[in-house]
Scaffold this active site. Structure first.
Site, PDB file in Angstrom:
ATOM      1  N   ASP A 241       0.817  -1.214   0.000  1.00 40.69           N
ATOM      2  CA  ASP A 241       0.000   0.000   0.000  1.00 40.69           C
ATOM      3  C   ASP A 241       0.848   1.261   0.000  1.00 40.69           C
ATOM      4  O   ASP A 241       0.311   2.359  -0.087  1.00 40.69           O
ATOM      5  CB  ASP A 241      -0.951   0.002   1.204  1.00 40.69           C
TER       6      ASP A 241
ATOM      7  N   ASP B 234     -10.702  -6.559  11.084  1.00 43.45           N
ATOM      8  CA  ASP B 234     -10.600  -8.001  11.281  1.00 43.45           C
ATOM      9  C   ASP B 234     -11.675  -8.518  12.234  1.00 43.45           C
ATOM     10  O   ASP B 234     -12.372  -9.495  11.939  1.00 43.45           O
ATOM     11  CB  ASP B 234      -9.205  -8.365  11.786  1.00 43.45           C
TER      12      ASP B 234
END
Length: 720
Positions: free
Chosen positions: A125, A434
């Site tokens: 990223d 998550d």
């Protein structure tokens, strides 16, 4: 049974404290002298902290310990083993050095698993050509490293960890290893030096750029937040020429930097994971997905097979969506200075959550079924017998044509007007994507498994400064509170879908941030009242003193005993107590305030990456277990103010006790003196940093002055 009796006795003690608070509230007429509102505030704080304790008991009744039998897996399914896609995520080469990233990549490439069924994907990223260059170097070095690991069962399979580990085998211990060991170590050191040289230069040299056409992509890159999709298949597992030095096939290796544009929200790690899910479905389409953070290298060659023992189990495997390994760290000090190992959580709590039907998804070290990540609901008819999958390769299509055709799956606008980030893939809009994703999967009927083998499956890098640790926990607790305040609240989303115990377990962690204010109140108000001679607890001679004393002694004794039982030390337990107080009074408090600001629309979501490197002085102090305070942080201001206020209050209380022996200070304020003394004792490293240390890790003098003034003002304020 013994634990249940202990819990029952604690519950009785809590009820007696509640009764005492209700029966002895100062009347309105004596409020100025007795601190009526202070008393009520303390009662509310005790109630909320009691709720925290009660929620935690929900997942401590039935601990489940799991074991695997890998030989049975190999005997039954060796020829039918599923393809496994491994996702490694990195975001910034400045805080996550490329050499660390490729060590993680190489470690997961080396699994004891058929290489033709293994595919490794790196999501960058940061869109950094430095990371891309390191990946090219890793692809070349893997031709030597993977045969070495396979031949000598080298663990850990991260080269850096293997060559630096005191547990790694000495060449002379294996008559066949000496030459291999020396040569492979030299190859690694040469590669490491090349990568570090390029990293220091900040750009790959022209001669290196000409060697690989992939570098041409960076000719049109404006910045890490404004660039096209960069997708490169560095090792094509379908290519018969992709073999190691011994002629054995290599795993597929893919580099991806998804497209980023300033006008599009990239959704942080969740966005990266979803792009990887889509892209990998066209390249390898493994039915099993493992995701690891870039600092979390593989420490065991058998982790894939261990996870498949659960996912391919003939009786229960079809119910399991994911297998979660614990987060463990290789840089924890002897007494775990910053409590980074979260020992009680990973060694006790999560076993209990597993007993309720599902451990949470923790963001790294987790094996998923691909179809559950993509939104599949569990049905009793679901059972996967055929683990073979198809990819999207067209016969006769060149690799470049194939890559150009699928790279659009990682474009920044692909998610728009789709179910990605909602019902498919990882959830968007939460700092702990998550946890919220794992909860959604469980609410669709799936179960999960927690597996903590004797040999840790993954080892990462824990925070080496106090500020890093507090910022990390601020992000976690903020994300958890966002979940509780959203439509994904466990009691709302989980109602009728998961059992009440699991709802309570999730809520305990979701409410972490709310434990900050009552803890801070408990650390400040009784101490100030001690200074003002306002009693808040029963006298020693009163029978009501007993439940307070029992709760303090019993909870502390049990906590210490449990900590020692799971492998901790006495000093480690003391450090753990200190760190939990620091987290609650800073990380959790700031997380709650920031969440409220977001709910009101004053701020937007952000993501702070925890630095994985530190300078030599910081590392030396960390290894010596000397706490690091050398940052002018608002959290440190609060910690220092609380510590100084308690020090002033304790000195004031002791002065009254010694100078006025005729008074009943000890009789009426015993618990307040004890509480104040405990806070002072727990803050000894902070006082040392304020008054005695001269190194750069000491508390900044400007922060000391500010906190000193604030503590004095607080001591002079009236309590009514």
């Amino acid at each position: 049974m013994a634990y249940r009796l202990f819990v029952l006795s604690m519950l009785v003690g809590i009820c007696m404290v509640v009764v005492y608070r209700v029966k002895h509230v100062p009347s309105a007429g004596e409020g100025a002298q007795g601190g009526r509102w202070v008393w009520i505030g303390l009662f509310v704080a005790e109630l909320w902290l009691s709720l925290s304790w009660l929620l935690r008991q929900a997942f401590r009744w039935n601990l489940v310990y799991r074991y695997t039998f890998k030989d049975r897996l190999s005997h039954r399914y060796e020829k039918e083993l599923p393809g496994v896609d491994i996702f490694v995520c990195t975001a910034d080469p400045r805080v996550e050095p490329p050499i660390m990233v490729i060590n993680t990549v190489l470690s997961v490439m080396a699994y004891d698993y058929p290489p033709e069924k293994l595919s490794v994907y790196l999501s960058d990223d940061g869109g950094s050509e430095l990371t891309f260059y390191a990946m090219i170097e890793a692809s070349r070095f893997s031709k030597h490293w993977l045969p070495f690991c396979k031949k000598f069962k080298a663990e850990p399979s991260s080269p850096a960890a293997f060559f630096s580990s005191t547990n790694s085998p000495h060449p002379l211990q294996d008559p066949h290893m000496p030459n291999h060991y020396s040569s492979i170590k030299k190859l690694y050191k040469d590669m490491e030096n090349r990568i570090k040289t390029v990293t220091e230069l900040g750009r790959a040299p022209q001669e290196i750029r000409r060697e690989h056409k992939g570098f041409l992509e960076w000719d049109t890159v404006s910045s890490p937040r404004d660039h096209q999709t960069i997708l490169q298949i560095l090792i094509d597992g379908k290519d018969p020429n992709a073999v190691d030095m011994e002629g054995q096939p290599l795993p597929t290796l893919v580099y991806m930097a998804r497209e980023k544009r300033p006008q599009y929200h990239h959704n942080f790690k969740a966005g990266a994971m979803n792009a990887l899910i889509r892209v990998s479905s066209k390249i390898s389409n493994g039915p099993i997905i493992l995701n690891v953070d870039c600092d979390m290298y593989s420490n065991s060659l058998d982790s894939v097979r261990d996870a498949l023992c659960f996912l391919m189990d003939e009786e229960k495997g079809h119910e399991i969506a994911f297998v979660q390994y614990p987060q463990s760290f290789n840089n924890i000090t002897k007494n775990d200075l910053y409590g980074s190992s979260l020992r009680a959580i990973f060694e006790v709590d999560v076993y209990g959550i597993d007993g309720l039907g599902g451990t949470p998804y923790m963001g790294t070290g987790c094996f998923h079924r691909r179809d559950t990540l993509c939104g599949r609901k569990y049905t009793e008819e679901y059972k996967r017998d055929n683990w073979q999958t198809e990819n999207d390769r067209i016969e006769g299509e060149s690799l470049n044509e194939f890559v150009d055709r699928i790279k659009g799956l990682a474009n920044c606008n692909y998610d728009e007007n789709t179910e990605w980030g909602k019902e498919m893939g990882l959830k968007y809009g939460c700092a702990v994507e998550d946890v919220i994703t794992g909860l959604a999967i469980q609410c669709r009927g799936w179960k999960s498994v927690y597996f903590n083998p004797g040999k840790k499956a993954f080892l990462g890098v824990g925070p080496v400064t106090l500020d890093q640790m507090l910022v990390q926990h601020k992000r976690w607790s903020e994300g958890h509170l966002q979940i509780f305040l959203s439509r994904y609240c466990p009691f709302w989303q989980g109602h009728g879908r998961i059992n009440i115990g699991l709802q309570m377990a999730y809520s305990h962690f979701n409410l972490w941030a709310t434990y900050g204010p009552p803890t801070l109140y408990y650390l400040l108000i009784p101490s100030l009242c001690l200074l003002k001679a306002i009693p808040l607890f029963p006298k020693i001679s009163s029978p009501w003193f007993l439940p307070f004393a029992y709760l303090i002694i019993a909870s502390s004794t049990y906590s210490l005993g449990e900590f020692l039982w799971i492998g901790g030390s006495l000093q480690g337990w003391w450090n753990d107590q200190r760190i939990w107080i620091y987290r609650k009074t800073t990380s959790y408090l700031f997380a709650m305030l920031e969440t409220m600001l977001k709910v009101l629309g004053f701020t937007k979501s952000g993501f702070a990456i925890t630095a994985k490197v530190a300078d030599d002085d910081v590392m030396h102090r960390y290894e010596q277990e000397i706490m690091e305070f050398g940052t002018n942080s608002p959290m440190f201001s609060l910690l220092t103010t609380v510590a100084l206020l308690n020090l002033f209050s304790l000195l004031g209380g002791m002065k009254r006790l010694l100078m006025d022996p005729g008074t009943d200070v000890l009789e009426t304020s015993c618990l307040q003196i004890f509480l104040c003394a405990f806070v002072v004792a727990i803050n000894l490293p902070l006082y040392q940093s304020l008054f005695f240390r001269k190194d750069t890790g000491r508390m900044p003098s400007s922060l000391l002055s500010r906190s000193f003034v604030l503590a004095l003002i607080a001591c002079m304020l009236p309590m009514y």
